[in-house]
Design an enzyme around this catalytic site. Structure first.
Site, PDB file in Angstrom:
ATOM      1  N   HIS A 269     -53.136 -18.262 -45.894  1.00 29.42           N
ATOM      2  CA  HIS A 269     -52.060 -19.158 -45.473  1.00 29.42           C
ATOM      3  C   HIS A 269     -51.024 -19.247 -46.574  1.00 29.42           C
ATOM      4  CE1 HIS A 269     -55.347 -21.523 -47.243  1.00 29.42           C
ATOM      5  NE2 HIS A 269     -54.429 -22.354 -47.736  1.00 29.42           N
TER       6      HIS A 269
ATOM      7  N   VAL B  10     -59.385 -23.378 -47.483  1.00 32.29           N
ATOM      8  CA  VAL B  10     -59.539 -22.787 -46.152  1.00 32.29           C
ATOM      9  C   VAL B  10     -59.453 -21.268 -46.299  1.00 32.29           C
ATOM     10  CG1 VAL B  10     -58.596 -22.626 -43.824  1.00 32.29           C
ATOM     11  CG2 VAL B  10     -58.530 -24.824 -45.046  1.00 32.29           C
TER      12      VAL B  10
HETATM   13  P1  AMP Z   1     -55.829 -24.652 -49.363  1.00 36.95           P
HETATM   14  O1  AMP Z   1     -56.287 -25.764 -50.239  1.00 36.95           O
HETATM   15  O2  AMP Z   1     -54.888 -23.683 -50.035  1.00 36.95           O
HETATM   16  O3  AMP Z   1     -56.966 -23.932 -48.688  1.00 36.95           O
HETATM   17  O4  AMP Z   1     -54.932 -25.316 -48.255  1.00 36.95           O
HETATM   18  C1  AMP Z   1     -55.409 -25.757 -47.023  1.00 36.95           C
HETATM   19  C2  AMP Z   1     -54.309 -26.592 -46.418  1.00 36.95           C
HETATM   20  O5  AMP Z   1     -54.606 -26.727 -45.032  1.00 36.95           O
HETATM   21  C3  AMP Z   1     -54.224 -28.015 -46.987  1.00 36.95           C
HETATM   22  O6  AMP Z   1     -52.888 -28.252 -47.419  1.00 36.95           O
HETATM   23  C4  AMP Z   1     -54.611 -28.901 -45.805  1.00 36.95           C
HETATM   24  O7  AMP Z   1     -53.895 -30.114 -45.795  1.00 36.95           O
HETATM   25  C5  AMP Z   1     -54.273 -28.018 -44.622  1.00 36.95           C
HETATM   26  N1  AMP Z   1     -55.022 -28.266 -43.411  1.00 36.95           N
HETATM   27  C6  AMP Z   1     -56.355 -28.367 -43.296  1.00 36.95           C
HETATM   28  N2  AMP Z   1     -56.713 -28.600 -42.016  1.00 36.95           N
HETATM   29  C7  AMP Z   1     -55.560 -28.633 -41.305  1.00 36.95           C
HETATM   30  C8  AMP Z   1     -55.241 -28.822 -39.928  1.00 36.95           C
HETATM   31  N3  AMP Z   1     -56.194 -29.027 -39.001  1.00 36.95           N
HETATM   32  N4  AMP Z   1     -53.942 -28.791 -39.540  1.00 36.95           N
HETATM   33  C9  AMP Z   1     -52.974 -28.597 -40.458  1.00 36.95           C
HETATM   34  N5  AMP Z   1     -53.204 -28.392 -41.767  1.00 36.95           N
HETATM   35  C10 AMP Z   1     -54.476 -28.425 -42.189  1.00 36.95           C
END
Ligand code: AMP
Length: 105
Positions: free
Chosen positions: A89, A85
């Site tokens: 974060h 994403v």
């Molecule tokens: P990354 O792989 O570092 O980009 O982490 C993205 C994180 O966002 C993952 O741990 C997902 O489980 C989490 N994630 C994706 N969509 C959502 C959502 N709608 N609500 C909460 N967490 C999410």
């Protein structure tokens, strides 16, 4: 297109919001890798840690100050870091002893 995290920040899609102020939002990860797994994001959509420009770097402090308890903080950046994403974060994980390294579920 706003990122999925921007939609959470604005209330456009539901999430388990734990904290929100004028700079930072924290919410539960939908796919937790630990008993406690919270994502802390700047409300402003910034793609990644190395996308910070002067004026945005100051957001790092408020992101850190949201963290409470015993935890591990992780920021994924880029393909090798596993970032999917493209909205900066920080993962706060805890709720059990995490060991020397974190193995994702
Ligand atoms: P990354 O792989 O570092 O980009 O982490 C993205 C994180 O966002 C993952 O741990 C997902 O489980 C989490 N994630 C994706 N969509 C959502 C959502 N709608 N609500 C909460 N967490 C999410």
């Amino acid at each position: 297109m706003p990122s999925i995290f921007s939609k959470i920040v604005s209330g456009g899609i539901p999430a388990g919001i734990m904290h929100q102020d004028e700079l930072v939002t924290a919410f539960r990860d939908v796919n937790p890798a630990a008993p406690t797994h919270i994502l802390i994001v700047p409300n402003q959509e910034i793609a990644s840690l190395d996308g910070l420009v002067p004026g945005q770097a100051e957001l790092a402090g408020p992101m850190l100050l949201v963290a409470r308890g015993g935890y591990r903080l992780v920021i994924n950046r880029g393909p090798h870091g596993g970032q999917k994403v493209m909205h900066l974060h920080m993962r706060l994980m805890g709720g059990r002893p995490l060991g020397p390294m974190l193995c994702e579920a």
